[in-house]
Design an enzyme around this catalytic site. Structure first.
Site, short mmCIF file in Angstrom:
data_model
loop_
_atom_site.label_atom_id
_atom_site.label_comp_id
_atom_site.label_asym_id
_atom_site.label_seq_id
_atom_site.Cartn_x
_atom_site.Cartn_y
_atom_site.Cartn_z
N HIS A 198 -34.50 48.68 33.67
CA HIS A 198 -33.56 48.71 32.54
C HIS A 198 -33.86 49.91 31.65
O HIS A 198 -34.87 50.58 31.82
CB HIS A 198 -33.67 47.42 31.70
CG HIS A 198 -34.99 47.28 31.00
ND1 HIS A 198 -36.07 46.63 31.57
CD2 HIS A 198 -35.44 47.71 29.78
CE1 HIS A 198 -37.09 46.66 30.74
NE2 HIS A 198 -36.75 47.32 29.65
N HIS A 205 -33.09 41.33 30.76
CA HIS A 205 -32.24 42.41 30.24
C HIS A 205 -32.00 43.47 31.31
O HIS A 205 -32.90 43.80 32.07
CB HIS A 205 -32.79 43.04 28.96
CG HIS A 205 -34.21 43.49 29.00
ND1 HIS A 205 -35.07 43.23 30.03
CD2 HIS A 205 -34.93 44.21 28.09
CE1 HIS A 205 -36.25 43.75 29.77
NE2 HIS A 205 -36.20 44.35 28.61
N HIS A 244 -36.80 53.91 25.87
CA HIS A 244 -37.61 53.96 27.09
C HIS A 244 -36.79 53.60 28.31
O HIS A 244 -35.75 52.95 28.22
CB HIS A 244 -38.83 53.02 26.98
CG HIS A 244 -38.48 51.56 26.96
ND1 HIS A 244 -38.37 50.83 25.79
CD2 HIS A 244 -38.23 50.68 27.96
CE1 HIS A 244 -38.08 49.56 26.09
NE2 HIS A 244 -37.97 49.45 27.38
N HIS A 255 -44.35 41.09 25.82
CA HIS A 255 -43.26 41.01 24.86
C HIS A 255 -42.96 39.55 24.53
O HIS A 255 -42.99 38.70 25.43
CB HIS A 255 -41.98 41.62 25.42
CG HIS A 255 -42.04 43.10 25.58
ND1 HIS A 255 -42.34 43.94 24.55
CD2 HIS A 255 -41.81 43.90 26.65
CE1 HIS A 255 -42.31 45.20 24.97
NE2 HIS A 255 -42.01 45.21 26.24
N TYR A 271 -46.73 50.72 28.20
CA TYR A 271 -45.86 51.87 27.92
C TYR A 271 -46.67 53.15 27.93
O TYR A 271 -47.79 53.18 27.41
CB TYR A 271 -45.22 51.74 26.54
CG TYR A 271 -44.12 50.72 26.44
CD1 TYR A 271 -42.80 51.09 26.65
CD2 TYR A 271 -44.40 49.40 26.15
CE1 TYR A 271 -41.78 50.15 26.54
CE2 TYR A 271 -43.39 48.45 26.04
CZ TYR A 271 -42.08 48.84 26.24
OH TYR A 271 -41.07 47.92 26.14
N GLU A 283 -41.84 52.50 30.67
CA GLU A 283 -42.49 51.19 30.70
C GLU A 283 -42.67 50.77 32.15
O GLU A 283 -41.79 51.00 32.99
CB GLU A 283 -41.58 50.15 29.99
CG GLU A 283 -42.16 48.74 30.01
CD GLU A 283 -41.20 47.67 29.46
OE1 GLU A 283 -39.97 47.82 29.63
OE2 GLU A 283 -41.68 46.70 28.87
#
Lengths: 243, 243, 243, 243
Positions: free
Chosen positions: B88, B135, B150, B182, B191, B201
């Site tokens: 993503h 996501h 990112h 997260h 990251y 990431e």
């Protein structure tokens, strides 16, 4: 810190270690059996950094001690952070070289790694092993004697370090730092504070030490990487100690 | 950012999505087959946050594409960080609610989670999925449009996140933050910056999303925990963006 | 097997799927809301392999349903095998190609992988997905209809597959096979029997499926590797089914 | 098997061990420095099970030996099965109790676990440690002397055991058994045959042994669980040995 104890193989070893301690000028106190329930005769000494250590040869096993007949991998499913044993302590004080020397000269420990200010030759950290572990005790330079930096407990895997991190966050336990890795010892680690303010570590991995390993040395300039291999910088909070 | 692309199922879907975009007032550009080698007809649009997206239905497979006949778990042993796919992007700009609305209303995305300033009602982060992933694209509030926060690549496990951390440290790659987790998406993550300064990431885990999941909401006051579940505080470096 | 259910997005989808099932000659029964507590109107059909399926659009959330406001990674620490969701069923019967066709033609499933006797063209196993999972349901060739091979539950990692193995052995649960990996789907897996004799699977991993993936095909000659990627041979026990 | 070697701490230890071996009637051969390149003086002896062992105190480090100055976690990224060290051998022969006795009485090994036929008192397997490992060498009962059951290499985690399994299957290496766990030692393991037909093990985990651990005992009736904790049955293939 009150005291840190090491179990030796035989009662005769106690006498031998006592003699060797005296030989290098360390005052030794003999504590008769029974001061601690289930613990035999003890040899007590104090390091120049004002940390008290005891050696003993006998300790009773608890009634639900280790299974020995067709033993299962565990009796009760591991819970919480899944710590499998107490592993080591890191202790803070001024003349850590003098304290470490006792463990090397009288007690057959090896120095596995050192953090050194090469300019002055000052040791900032000394890591000592009496086993195949990367450290059984460590001394960290600090302006005040008799302090404890952290107590450490062993986890089976990096997976469990992540699980410990989940627990710490879920239950609002005070995180110090991690999950990360140490350059020194290579342990994969997370630090947190218990409600009394003591720093605890749960960690996994680290190399398997043998006494013929060449001693590792970290320069003070690389202290960040030595302590936190990923972050490569120390943080102020990690520099604190507890009683 | 130049462009982010999504592959749709059929060429007919392209027309349908183009129409739906136009219906809600989004300007659509049709790019004929061949602009990108091996890629068919494209539909291009720009969001209010000035990010360009393209939809396409056809893309040639590479000659060493996926094995399909008695396929092994992999052809060549995974190397490096062992990323298994692009996952993503997180994109930064001002009116992220308006950008997100396009994905929901015209392109059948769902909002999985939001970071909200409840006082003002302002969205600080909106996470959107068109799959079972937590996501597929995210928009993050930022005073400047058209920026990228990112790009993210998927790893198989927390073990591989740790291995990525070792690689980052061993090869002196610039670490941003991690390994950590997260709160939003629950991904386990690290990251780092590539030599051009772009934030990348690599992550694993995260929940499996279904469209009937109730939308998750994080209060601005919990932004630290939302972003870095372990540290519970944001750092300034993570607030930066790249072009 | 009594019934396997799939939740669809909207109540209108129920009508559409009912119509499409009827169009290809599948008898459809409409079950009014309330037959199952908390479940809305249902569409019921039976496959040629005599397995009953139900579709529904509405189901009440439990009172301790998913946390949505600053949600933690979990509310209560995961216990036991740490299954995070029901994942799929594998169902056994004679004309599995006919059963699979219904899912493809009327219900928008994709065939992700097939195990094929190329000489006769007979399908020995058909794996179907309506998501990004490698399979949501599978049909396995078997001389008798209406049987269930296994129900499967998802674990987060290979670490948890190992932990499930420890639990199975520690508590004398009847192991079928594993820990191992499937060639088909690439899932890392362990199978065991519950006290009623039903085969259950707990597994992790497997690839992330997209509808544009070329269909994977395993030859009957490679059935061993297809099913048990490490052992490369089937065992008789795994060929059994339950009711 | 040609020979298995153990490194001792000092050259003086060689003399002491030689004396102790002679004291219990074991013939000792002294091999002068230089027989093996880079290896110092050796003490050689043969067990009743006809396995040859050598002790030595000095071995040169390779030029690309262990990094000692600000050492990274690794110099070159681990590849293949990611074995980090040779760990132990399991050796097969008739009078394994007599062989084990030498290691206990003359060489300070401890018996960590035994597999025992309680009726006859016969030892079927004896596991010996001179470190914190669950075993440094093991003897397994077998009708013929001088055979080797397997050589074993250490991996960092169960994750790596799974990766080893992928490699074994992907490259059509001959699998013996695994991934599984041992009851004895608790190691997580996989066995395979090299092209010469020798059985090799790669494993991780296992408990951390201390000399004050009560000795573990497995009954012959539980041999399946002792060896393969998950499968709980031995297979014929695992009963074979190599030269």
């Amino acid at each position: 810190m009150d005291v840190m104890g090491f179990k030796v193989r035989t009662d005769a070893d106690l006498d031998q270690f006592a003699e060797r301690l005296l030989d290098i000028g360390v005052h030794v106190e003999v504590v008769p059996e029974g001061e601690d329930p289930g613990v035999g005769r003890k040899i007590r000494f104090k390091t120049p950094t004002q940390h008290v250590f005891e050696l003993y040869a006998d300790m009773e096993l608890s009634e639900n001690g280790p299974a020995t007949r067709n033993p299962d991998v565990w009796l009760a499913e591991p819970r919480g952070m899944r710590a499998t044993r107490f592993d080591h302590c890191a202790l803070s004080g001024v003349d850590i070289a003098a304290s470490a020397r006792i463990f090397v000269e009288a007690l057959d420990f090896s120095v596995t790694e050192e953090l050194v200010d090469e300019g002055s030759g000052t040791r900032l950290g000394i890591f000592l092993s009496c086993s195949n572990k990367a450290h059984d005790v460590a001394f960290l330079g600090y302006p005040e004697d008799g302090r404890i930096h952290h107590a450490s407990f062993y986890l089976e895997s990096w997976h469990d370090v992540g699980h410990a991190a989940d627990i710490i966050s879920r239950y609002d336990i005070s995180l110090d730092i991690g999950p990360t890795r140490h350059g020194i010892t290579r342990g994969q680690t997370i630090y947190f504070f218990d409600p009394s303010g003591n720093r605890n570590e749960t960690f996994s991995g680290g190399y398997f030490y043998y006494p013929d390993h060449p001693q590792r040395m970290w320069q003070a300039e690389s202290a960040g990487k030595a302590i936190f291999y990923y972050e490569k910088v120390l943080n102020d909070r990690f520099m604190t100690v507890t009683t």
